[in-house]
Design a protein around this motif. Structure first.
Motif, PDB file in Angstrom:
ATOM      1  N   ARG A  38       0.854  -1.189   0.000  1.00  0.00           N
ATOM      2  CA  ARG A  38       0.000   0.000   0.000  1.00  0.00           C
ATOM      3  C   ARG A  38       0.884   1.230   0.000  1.00  0.00           C
ATOM      4  N   PRO A  45       2.449   4.494   0.980  1.00  0.00           N
ATOM      5  CA  PRO A  45       2.446   5.175   2.294  1.00  0.00           C
ATOM      6  C   PRO A  45       1.657   6.475   2.250  1.00  0.00           C
ATOM      7  N   ASP A  85      -1.005   6.993   7.936  1.00  0.00           N
ATOM      8  CA  ASP A  85      -0.302   5.817   8.455  1.00  0.00           C
ATOM      9  C   ASP A  85       0.775   6.218   9.453  1.00  0.00           C
ATOM     10  N   LYS A  86       1.517   7.274   9.134  1.00  0.00           N
ATOM     11  CA  LYS A  86       2.540   7.752  10.067  1.00  0.00           C
ATOM     12  C   LYS A  86       1.902   8.285  11.350  1.00  0.00           C
ATOM     13  N   THR A 126       0.916   5.236  13.410  1.00  0.00           N
ATOM     14  CA  THR A 126       2.063   4.547  14.014  1.00  0.00           C
ATOM     15  C   THR A 126       2.621   5.341  15.191  1.00  0.00           C
ATOM     16  N   ALA A 179      -7.039   1.620  13.619  1.00  0.00           N
ATOM     17  CA  ALA A 179      -6.556   0.560  12.731  1.00  0.00           C
ATOM     18  C   ALA A 179      -7.628   0.153  11.730  1.00  0.00           C
ATOM     19  N   THR A 235      -7.890   3.257   9.129  1.00  0.00           N
ATOM     20  CA  THR A 235      -6.741   3.358   8.225  1.00  0.00           C
ATOM     21  C   THR A 235      -6.590   2.126   7.346  1.00  0.00           C
ATOM     22  N   ASN A 236      -7.064   0.987   7.833  1.00  0.00           N
ATOM     23  CA  ASN A 236      -6.941  -0.255   7.063  1.00  0.00           C
ATOM     24  C   ASN A 236      -8.313  -0.813   6.699  1.00  0.00           C
ATOM     25  N   LYS A 250       2.974  -3.791  13.695  1.00  0.00           N
ATOM     26  CA  LYS A 250       3.261  -2.602  12.898  1.00  0.00           C
ATOM     27  C   LYS A 250       4.735  -2.220  12.982  1.00  0.00           C
ATOM     28  N   GLN A 277       6.277  -4.042   5.276  1.00  0.00           N
ATOM     29  CA  GLN A 277       5.046  -3.996   4.486  1.00  0.00           C
ATOM     30  C   GLN A 277       5.164  -4.991   3.326  1.00  0.00           C
ATOM     31  N   ASP A 317       0.505  -4.678   7.493  1.00  0.00           N
ATOM     32  CA  ASP A 317      -0.916  -4.340   7.304  1.00  0.00           C
ATOM     33  C   ASP A 317      -1.799  -5.585   7.347  1.00  0.00           C
TER      34      ASP A 317
END
Length: 455
Positions: A141, A143, A147-148, A151, A329, A332-333, A393, A398, A402
């Protein structure tokens, strides 16, 4: 005379023919492998919904191959990637090589491979007469900023919760648990022996061909007890002090037991796929969790007022942490819900349910008090899925980081269901008993007094 006569002659011939048979098999397998050169030996940077062209060169093509046979690019897992065109057209280059190209499209996260297959045009089954060595394809995926944010926010929140654990760490309770360790030992055995084995077995049963989902479920099974277990224990009338002590003990034990399980039984899962064991990152994450715990304990010793404030917010903050991580989570996913098959649902409800049953049976077998049985059962079944997501994570590359998240998210969503049903049943039962008591009391007061007899 030989007792095996005349069978010994047949056996001697078979033994003599074995080396010849082995060599013939090796030659046949080499003949079936086709010498094809790809412009890239593997595709590691293919993002979802993007395309990349791959060049092909072959030196073993004849006119008969071009007239009567078809060459296709085959994808091992069509859900991960696709190729176009499906049938390749080759042209002869000045050096004598035949060249062609095809385009690979990343359709979903995961790992797959592509190989060339030559088959007869008239063959309906399209069996491969020749096939090339496969090239590995990894679809990731792209970035994104969110996502940052996710995390870093998880790292910060997990650090804060462990500082809170350090502030709430009751050394006297730990000493008492060491002196009378029946409850905590039952919890440790249930949590760090049964749960890892159950998560491993469920993964092998439900996801035999999917290393990522097995890994996600296993990391969930080796995580310590969650802070939500204390809330559920209190709500269901269990021993809250025992629950808090077991949570603290399992959290402390997890620093050593999580790496132990990953480097032992976890290696069997890592060997079954493209992900290697992240030794350094596992140890770094374990040490990284010890540091905030130590900071919290220092605050407890030297700054009582701040420590008391942090202890007050520990329970709601623990629940908030789990809800935040699971919801974030999920958001974002969100695309990973494509992986929510019936196997994921069964794993999500099966792991905590089997954990509840394991703790319940072990506590009953050792004749614990009812309130202790409730605490032990809940502590065994409620996992700290936030820690599992954090480890996955942080430790995995990756797209494995994910994909593996699906398992702890599923467990987090399913874990409260049995407890919620039990709580509703207890509340309904309590309301029913209260109603009966009120009716009996009203009936008692409404009964007219007996008049004294004249006789």
């Amino acid at each position: 005379m030989c007792p095996l006569w005349p069978l010994h002659i047949v056996l001697m011939y078979l033994i003599a023919l074995c080396p010849l048979w082995f060599v013939a098999c090796q030659i046949a397998s080499k003949a079936a492998t086709w010498g094809v050169q790809f412009s890239s030996s593997e595709l590691e940077s293919l993002f979802m919904y993007q395309k990349q062209q791959v060049g092909v060169s072959v030196d073993q093509l004849t006119q008969d191959d071009l007239d009567n046979r078809v060459i296709r690019a085959l994808v091992n897992n069509p859900d991960i990637a696709s190729v176009s065109p499906s049938e390749l057209v080759f042209r002869k280059e000045p050096g004598g090589l035949w060249s062609s190209a095809f385009t690979v499209s990343g359709d979903f996260l995961g790992y797959t491979s592509i190989k060339l297959c030559m088959s007869e045009k008239r063959d309906a089954e399209q069996k491969c007469l020749k096939e090339s060595k496969p090239i590995d394809v990894t679809v990731k995926r792209k970035p994104a900023v969110i996502d940052k944010i996710f995390t870093y926010s998880v790292i910060v929140l997990v650090s804060i919760i462990f500082i809170n654990f350090g502030c709430a760490l009751d050394v006297n309770s730990l000493k008492q648990a060491i002196m009378k360790p029946i409850g905590p030992v039952i919890g440790l055995l249930s949590h760090f022996l049964f749960l890892p084995l159950l998560s491993y077995g469920l993964g092998e049963l439900l996801f035999p061909d999917n290393q990522q989902l097995r890994l996600g479920l296993f990391f969930t099974g080796i995580s310590p007890a969650g802070g939500a277990s204390n809330i559920w224990t209190y709500s269901l009338g269990g021993n809250l002090n025992l629950s808090v002590t077991m949570t603290a003990v399992s959290t402390l034990a997890s620093f050593g037991l999580i790496p132990l399980w990953v480097f032992t039984l976890g290696q069997a899962i890592f060997k079954g796929g493209p992900i290697g064991v992240p030794y350094s990152k596992i140890m770094t994450s374990a040490v990284g969790l010890v540091v905030p715990l130590a900071i919290g304990y220092v605050i407890q010793v030297y700054c009582k007022r701040l420590s008391n404030i942090m202890v007050r917010i520990l329970k709601p903050f623990s629940a908030l942490l789990i809800v935040f991580i699971v919801l974030f989570a999920t958001i974002t996913n969100f695309y990973l819900f494509k992986l929510f098959t019936w196997e994921i649902v069964v794993a999500g409800i099966g792991l905590p349910l089997l954990g509840y049953l394991a703790g319940l049976l072990l506590a009953l077998a050792l004749k614990q008090k009812p309130e202790d049985v409730t605490a032990i059962s809940i502590e065994t079944g409620v996992q700290n899925t936030g820690i599992a997501i954090f480890l996955l994570k942080f430790c995995l590359p990756q797209p494995a980081a994910d994909i593996t998240t699906v398992a702890p998210v599923a467990v987090a969503l399913m874990t409260p269901l049995p407890l919620l049903m039990l709580l509703m049943w207890k509340r309904c039962r309590g309301a029913s008993n209260t109603k009966k008591e009120i009716l009996v009391e009203e009936g008692h007061h409404s009964t007219p007094p007996l008049l004294p007899s004249k006789y």
